[in-house]
Design a protein around this motif. Structure first.
Motif, PDB file in Angstrom:
ATOM      1  N   LYS A   1      -0.714   5.275  -1.480  1.00 53.53           N
ATOM      2  CA  LYS A   1      -2.176   5.239  -1.353  1.00 53.53           C
ATOM      3  C   LYS A   1      -2.709   6.611  -0.952  1.00 53.53           C
ATOM      4  CE  LYS A   1      -5.924   2.690   0.895  1.00 53.53           C
ATOM      5  NZ  LYS A   1      -6.262   1.653   1.904  1.00 53.53           N
TER       6      LYS A   1
ATOM      7  N   SER B   1      -4.985  -1.416  -5.702  1.00 56.55           N
ATOM      8  CA  SER B   1      -6.456  -1.406  -5.597  1.00 56.55           C
ATOM      9  C   SER B   1      -7.096  -0.132  -6.144  1.00 56.55           C
ATOM     10  CB  SER B   1      -6.858  -1.570  -4.125  1.00 56.55           C
ATOM     11  OG  SER B   1      -6.330  -0.514  -3.337  1.00 56.55           O
TER      12      SER B   1
ATOM     13  N   GLU C   1       0.829  -1.209   0.000  1.00 57.36           N
ATOM     14  CA  GLU C   1       0.000   0.000   0.000  1.00 57.36           C
ATOM     15  C   GLU C   1       0.862   1.258   0.000  1.00 57.36           C
ATOM     16  OE1 GLU C   1      -2.717  -0.185   3.245  1.00 57.36           O
ATOM     17  OE2 GLU C   1      -4.140  -1.468   2.180  1.00 57.36           O
TER      18      GLU C   1
END
Length: 262
Positions: free
Chosen positions: A172, A39, A32
């Motif tokens: 992120k 994602s 992340e």
């Protein structure tokens, strides 16, 4: 409430928004932190990439260059934009395929060489430091204008905000922060352009207004623009080029390669 107080409130709210997003989207793993966990939706990623393009260089410098150079200044627009295309076609897919977080890691594994990885680190630091100097200078200029502080203080403020949301959220947090920046920047670009187009040509779309006649006259906006800039001693806005066609091509290509390398 005076104008300066309103500006402080607006800037403060935007900073609070960026830091709040970074805390909300803080990274919980190495994946992340470096790659947002893989994602991020493509549209969201596109918005974040667009915000990266709409930086101090494009928001301040390129606007001035095109105003000064006219048509010839478009090579900066095409060069920087084309650099992202080169990056997306020639590097990003392979970086993703190898599952590496950084370009030096990818190069080191791809060529089975720690020396190659070290060269990549040196190139990365050289390019990034050069780029950051220009960007932070732009931040200092912008902040000094509308916050009423020195450019040095503006640079420190900008660095502090970037440091906070980069450390809290990693890639992120940076991605979602840049989505918010994209919304702010795209509005800052388009809203004035729409109202200027309405006032000068009566057209709500600036792209159409640029080719329309001035309100109440038979003179086109581009012809009027040519007259104004030539009276000021510049070349014609619609026809002036930066040297020959070959020169413009080479300039554009070098900007594309430079952006992709950066």
């Amino acid at each position: 409430m005076d104008l300066q107080t309103t500006i402080y409130i607006g800037v403060g709210l935007s900073f609070a928004l960026y830091i709040g997003i970074a805390i909300w989207a803080r990274a919980g793993s190495t994946s992340e932190f470096y790659a947002a966990g893989g994602s991020v939706h493509p549209v969201t990623n596109g918005m974040a990439t667009a915000a990266d393009w709409m930086s101090a260089a494009s928001f301040i410098s390129m606007a001035g260059l095109i105003s000064n150079m006219g048509y010839g200044g478009g090579l900066f627009l095409m060069g920087w934009t084309g650099g992202y295309v080169l990056l997306a076609m020639l590097l990003a897919p392979y970086l993703r395929k190898f599952g590496k977080f950084t370009v030096p890691q990818f190069i080191g594994d791809r060529f089975y060489s720690k020396s190659a990885s070290m060269v990549a680190v040196i190139c990365l630091l050289t390019a990034s430091i050069t780029y950051i100097i220009g960007q932070m200078t732009g931040v200092g200029v912008a902040f000094s204008r509308f916050l009423g502080v020195s450019s040095e203080v503006g640079i420190y403020v900008g660095m502090g905000i970037v440091f906070l949301y980069a450390v809290f959220g990693g890639m992120k947090g940076i991605t979602y922060t840049q989505v918010a920046q994209y919304i702010v920047l795209i509005l800052a670009y388009t809203v004035p352009a729409i109202f200027i187009s309405l006032q000068l040509t009566g057209m709500p779309l600036p792209q159409l207004g640029l080719g329309s006649n001035m309100v109440g006259t038979d003179v086109s906006l581009l012809s009027k623009l040519d007259m104004v800039v030539t009276d000021l001693g510049f070349g014609q806005y619609t026809t002036t080029t930066a040297g020959s066609t070959l020169n413009m091509f080479v300039y554009t290509l070098s900007l594309m390669i430079g952006t992709a390398g950066l």
